[in-house]
Design an enzyme around this catalytic site. Structure first.
Site, PDB file in Angstrom:
ATOM      1  N   SER A   1     -10.389   7.169  -8.651  1.00 18.96           N
ATOM      2  CA  SER A   1     -10.146   6.340  -8.338  1.00 18.96           C
ATOM      3  C   SER A   1      -8.770   5.798  -6.991  1.00 18.96           C
ATOM      4  CB  SER A   1      -9.618   5.658  -9.659  1.00 18.96           C
ATOM      5  OG  SER A   1      -8.359   6.506 -10.153  1.00 18.96           O
TER       6      SER A   1
ATOM      7  N   GLU B   1      -1.476 -10.928 -11.595  1.00 16.80           N
ATOM      8  CA  GLU B   1      -0.478  -9.797 -12.292  1.00 16.80           C
ATOM      9  C   GLU B   1      -0.848  -8.386 -11.960  1.00 16.80           C
ATOM     10  OE1 GLU B   1      -3.317 -10.053 -12.816  1.00 16.80           O
ATOM     11  OE2 GLU B   1      -3.721  -7.923 -13.731  1.00 16.80           O
TER      12      GLU B   1
ATOM     13  N   LYS C   1      -9.569  -0.540  -6.144  1.00 22.94           N
ATOM     14  CA  LYS C   1      -9.204  -2.103  -7.053  1.00 22.94           C
ATOM     15  C   LYS C   1      -9.349  -3.611  -5.705  1.00 22.94           C
ATOM     16  CE  LYS C   1      -6.121  -1.538  -9.756  1.00 22.94           C
ATOM     17  NZ  LYS C   1      -5.470   0.289 -10.627  1.00 22.94           N
TER      18      LYS C   1
HETATM   19  C1  LIG Z   1      -5.072   0.560 -11.272  1.00 24.64           C
HETATM   20  C2  LIG Z   1      -5.531   1.948 -11.211  1.00 24.64           C
HETATM   21  C3  LIG Z   1      -6.483   2.934 -12.319  1.00 24.64           C
HETATM   22  C4  LIG Z   1      -6.233   2.046 -13.769  1.00 24.64           C
HETATM   23  O1  LIG Z   1      -7.449   0.833 -13.603  1.00 24.64           O
HETATM   24  P1  LIG Z   1      -8.732   0.475 -13.941  1.00 24.64           P
HETATM   25  O2  LIG Z   1      -9.324  -0.298 -14.157  1.00 24.64           O
HETATM   26  O3  LIG Z   1      -9.102   1.481 -15.407  1.00 24.64           O
HETATM   27  O4  LIG Z   1      -9.828   1.749 -13.544  1.00 24.64           O
HETATM   28  C5  LIG Z   1      -6.804   4.097 -12.270  1.00 24.64           C
HETATM   29  N1  LIG Z   1      -6.637   4.243 -10.793  1.00 24.64           N
HETATM   30  C6  LIG Z   1      -6.276   3.618  -9.679  1.00 24.64           C
HETATM   31  C7  LIG Z   1      -6.067   4.644  -8.425  1.00 24.64           C
HETATM   32  C8  LIG Z   1      -5.568   2.402  -9.676  1.00 24.64           C
HETATM   33  O5  LIG Z   1      -5.559   2.457  -9.163  1.00 24.64           O
END
Ligand SMILES: *Cc1c(COP(=O)(O)O)cnc(C)c1O
Length: 401
Positions: free
Chosen positions: A385, A119, A97
């Protein structure tokens, strides 16, 4: 026919803000000046050499990029294929993010904004936003559902430490959707000095495209990193989990038009796709409008948005970004749905096999190896992610560790 075919082959946004039939900017008239200002300026600003330089410098020195592309040897042995993990979990603040919030804070500064709103659901985007506001010395207001504030106390504390004001959203189900409504209301009331940092590849045009471009550093790096590892830029498969779709969009971006790269999008099936407790938008969703864009959306027959459910707060969203709706509709991406149980098991497996505790969101992407088999020489790149620190309590409670 021909024109149609060409249309189907383009997976990028068009000048009107559409991916095929999805996207656009469905906003109240009072929001128009804010969104229009951004639309007119975002590509120009992003193309400025000074902007590029500052963005890339911060990604390197502050976020810690490039994030490694790690060959997961023991995981690969278990599933008899070649699995690489793109380590977004190693970024500052623990997930992908931050790539987007760094980009947007620089955009806000270029547009002369000195007040930032956001948000947040689980608080991850709130923390990433509070972080870059502290970095730049800008005022930060984060809207968060009252229920989420209770559920996600550590992230609320982080935001406060970083100097942000957290305002509870008290309407509706008092979760992410309601926090988003409050943020939009704030932006309407403060059109001149405020920038709204949206946290995923959703919202009215140009947000999905802008967020995707900031996150596209992920696929840019995968290309040269895979070339180093394997002697070729293109993997056979790319895998990412989808909440709104920003880590996925960034992972796919530079491969969208590479036909030899298969794309897999992983959604949260919660307690099961047909259980009434899920967030499997591609299966359950129909075309509809949410937070300013036309996309696939979980809704009742009379168009009321359905409450989504997933054990993972980051995947708990009733829609997907418009790019992903288009990838789904055209068949460019294969969508898979993973339940809470499957994800938790895959998360624990990564701990044991690789010594990496993944975010529960990312665990959904890892769980596909139990469902789908790959050839032994297939190269499969999975977007890891985020890291699992924020989810420890969930894991421990689930496994009774
Ligand atoms: C917020 C988040 C997501 C989901 O958000 P996307 O916009 O779909 O990438 C996925 N993995 C992690 C670790 C997150 O913090």
């Amino acid at each position: 026919m021909n024109g149609n075919k060409e249309n189907n082959m383009n997976y990028n946004v068009n000048e009107k803000g559409y991916y095929g039939e999805f996207g656009g900017a469905y906003i109240p008239e009072m929001l128009y000046p804010n969104v229009e200002e951004l639309r007119q300026n975002y590509l120009k600003v992003m193309a400025e050499p000074e902007f590029q330089k500052e963005f890339n410098q911060l990604l390197k020195d502050y976020v810690g990029r490039p994030s490694p592309l790690y060959f997961a040897k023991r995981l690969s042995e278990k599933y008899n294929t070649k699995i690489y993990l793109k380590r977004e979990d190693l970024n500052h603040t623990g997930a992908h993010k931050i790539n987007n919030t760094i980009g947007q804070i620089l955009m806000a500064k270029r547009l002369g904004k000195h007040r930032i709103i956001a948000e947040t659901g689980a608080g991850q985007h709130g923390v990433a936003t509070a972080t870059v506001c502290a970095l730049m010395g800008l005022e930060c207001i984060v809207y968060m559902g009252e229920i989420d504030i209770k559920r996600q106390a550590p992230n609320v504390a982080r935001m406060k430490m970083l100097g942000a004001t957290v305002i509870p959203a008290l309407s509706g189900s008092r979760t992410l959707k309601d926090a988003t409504n409050e943020a939009i209301r704030d932006w309407i009331n403060n059109p001149v000095d405020t920038h709204y940092i949206i946290g995923s590849a959703i919202g009215p045009h140009p947000y999905p495209d802008m967020v995707t471009k900031f996150q596209s550093i992920i696929s840019e790096e995968i290309k040269w990193q895979l070339k180093e590892h394997e002697g070729r830029e293109n993997p056979d498969y790319l895998v990412a989990c989808i909440g709104g779709g920003s880590n996925a969009a960034g992972t796919y971006y530079h491969f969208l038009h590479e036909n030899d790269v298969n794309i897999i999008a992983v959604e949260a099936a919660g307690l099961g796709v047909d259980s009434g407790e899920s967030a499997a938008t591609s299966v359950l969703g129909k075309e509809g409008i949410i937070h300013g864009c036309k996309t696939l959306l979980m809704q009742t027959n009379d168009g009321q948005i359905t409450e989504p459910y997933s054990i993972s707060a980051g995947l708990d969203y009733p829609g997907v970004g418009p790019m992903h709706a288009h990838l789904c509709k055209t068949g460019r991406a294969e969508f898979m749905a993973i339940t809470d149980d499957e994800a938790m098991k895959a998360g624990l497996e990564l701990c044991k096999l690789e010594g990496i505790i993944p975010a529960i969101e990312s665990s959904h992407a890892l769980a596909i190896f139990e469902q789908k088999s790959f050839k032994s020489d297939d190269v499969v790149v999975v977007s890891l992610s985020g890291r699992g620190d924020k989810d420890l309590e969930n894991y421990i409670e689930y496994f009774k560790i």
